[in-house]
Enzyme design. Structure first.
Site, PDB file in Angstrom:
ATOM      1  N   TYR A 105     -78.784  22.171 -42.304  1.00  0.00           N
ATOM      2  CA  TYR A 105     -79.895  21.726 -41.557  1.00  0.00           C
ATOM      3  C   TYR A 105     -80.412  20.753 -42.399  1.00  0.00           C
ATOM      4  O   TYR A 105     -80.775  19.762 -41.823  1.00  0.00           O
ATOM      5  CB  TYR A 105     -80.498  22.686 -41.227  1.00  0.00           C
ATOM      6  CG  TYR A 105     -80.023  24.016 -40.500  1.00  0.00           C
ATOM      7  CD1 TYR A 105     -80.013  23.583 -39.129  1.00  0.00           C
ATOM      8  CD2 TYR A 105     -79.704  25.127 -41.157  1.00  0.00           C
ATOM      9  CE1 TYR A 105     -79.339  24.896 -38.063  1.00  0.00           C
ATOM     10  CE2 TYR A 105     -78.884  26.103 -40.186  1.00  0.00           C
ATOM     11  CZ  TYR A 105     -78.981  25.830 -38.717  1.00  0.00           C
ATOM     12  OH  TYR A 105     -78.412  26.889 -37.973  1.00  0.00           O
ATOM     13  N   ASN A 128     -79.729  23.686 -28.180  1.00  0.00           N
ATOM     14  CA  ASN A 128     -78.472  22.949 -27.829  1.00  0.00           C
ATOM     15  C   ASN A 128     -77.994  23.895 -26.743  1.00  0.00           C
ATOM     16  O   ASN A 128     -77.586  24.937 -26.828  1.00  0.00           O
ATOM     17  CB  ASN A 128     -77.384  23.308 -29.191  1.00  0.00           C
ATOM     18  CG  ASN A 128     -76.209  22.809 -28.323  1.00  0.00           C
ATOM     19  OD1 ASN A 128     -75.921  22.295 -27.478  1.00  0.00           O
ATOM     20  ND2 ASN A 128     -74.903  23.070 -29.249  1.00  0.00           N
ATOM     21  N   CYS A 136     -72.858  23.331 -32.537  1.00  0.00           N
ATOM     22  CA  CYS A 136     -73.770  23.806 -33.526  1.00  0.00           C
ATOM     23  C   CYS A 136     -73.198  24.871 -34.403  1.00  0.00           C
ATOM     24  O   CYS A 136     -73.964  25.128 -35.461  1.00  0.00           O
ATOM     25  CB  CYS A 136     -74.892  24.219 -32.601  1.00  0.00           C
ATOM     26  SG  CYS A 136     -74.660  25.412 -31.357  1.00  0.00           S
ATOM     27  N   HIS A 137     -72.289  25.337 -34.372  1.00  0.00           N
ATOM     28  CA  HIS A 137     -71.653  26.658 -35.133  1.00  0.00           C
ATOM     29  C   HIS A 137     -71.200  25.917 -36.367  1.00  0.00           C
ATOM     30  O   HIS A 137     -71.043  26.631 -37.356  1.00  0.00           O
ATOM     31  CB  HIS A 137     -70.530  27.348 -34.573  1.00  0.00           C
ATOM     32  CG  HIS A 137     -69.372  26.332 -34.124  1.00  0.00           C
ATOM     33  ND1 HIS A 137     -69.268  25.878 -32.925  1.00  0.00           N
ATOM     34  CD2 HIS A 137     -68.208  26.007 -34.843  1.00  0.00           C
ATOM     35  CE1 HIS A 137     -68.263  24.917 -32.649  1.00  0.00           C
ATOM     36  NE2 HIS A 137     -67.505  25.108 -33.995  1.00  0.00           N
ATOM     37  N   GLU A 163     -61.270  26.855 -36.234  1.00  0.00           N
ATOM     38  CA  GLU A 163     -61.273  25.382 -36.731  1.00  0.00           C
ATOM     39  C   GLU A 163     -60.743  25.249 -38.042  1.00  0.00           C
ATOM     40  O   GLU A 163     -59.706  24.345 -38.172  1.00  0.00           O
ATOM     41  CB  GLU A 163     -62.758  24.806 -36.647  1.00  0.00           C
ATOM     42  CG  GLU A 163     -63.198  24.536 -35.311  1.00  0.00           C
ATOM     43  CD  GLU A 163     -64.490  23.877 -35.190  1.00  0.00           C
ATOM     44  OE1 GLU A 163     -64.880  23.316 -36.241  1.00  0.00           O
ATOM     45  OE2 GLU A 163     -65.097  23.688 -34.171  1.00  0.00           O
TER      46      GLU A 163
END
Length: 179
Positions: A105, A128, A136-137, A163
């Site tokens: 952040y 979001n 946003c993860h 990912e």
């Protein structure tokens, strides 16, 4: 635009079963406007979802399945994103975080310019409407810990694991030790 009791004109939703559980997908006309988990926080009023539809969600369902299966890294669906100018700026930065990597952040706040409070960025990330699609993860706390996620921290961890595994298979080492 006037919102009617049935949601915005052309709004419709469906519910998809995924490996992360049920996901409500919302569209206006052919543009994706929302993707929400059960108990998603904050969750918009269900009347904004429009009626349930069983057609017209094939592309997003296929792409979501490919992403969750580790076979897709980018979503290619039309999107209509509603939010404040600040929210949209934050979401644009979030969308730019590379697949398999994370940011904080604080990093996003610095990317928006001096004086931007990371807590304001966190609030915008939390608003979001297109979780997973706007990733946003990939935003974590300054200490490298997983922090808030509208779908729950277990889902956030799973998304990052998907990912990172794909990045490793592609021969690209994801950022280490970040969660």
């Amino acid at each position: 635009m006037t919102v009617t009791a049935g949601g915005p004109p052309g709004a419709a939703h469906t519910i998809l079963a995924t490996r992360l559980g049920m996901v409500t997908v919302v569209r206006e006309e052919r543009a994706l406007t929302g993707l929400y988990f059960p108990r998603h926080w904050p969750r918009p009023d269900r009347t904004a979802f429009g009626p349930r539809a069983y057609e017209g969600f094939d592309d997003v369902a296929r792409q979501l399945g490919e992403y969750l299966g580790g076979d897709r890294s980018v979503f290619e669906v039309p999107m209509k994103i509603n939010g404040t100018e600040f929210d949209r700026r934050v979401w644009e930065l979030v969308a730019g975080v590379p697949y398999g990597e994370t940011t904080t952040y604080g990093d996003l706040a610095r990317g928006l310019g001096a004086g931007t409070d990371p807590r304001d960025v966190g609030a915008a990330v939390g608003r979001n409407p297109l979780c997973i699609v706007i990733p946003c993860h990939r935003v974590i706390g300054s200490t490298g810990q997983l922090t808030g996620y509208a779908g729950g921290l277990g889902r956030k961890r799973t998304l990052l694991e998907i990912e990172h595994a794909r990045a490793l298979q592609a021969g690209r080492a994801p950022a280490a030790g970040l969660w």
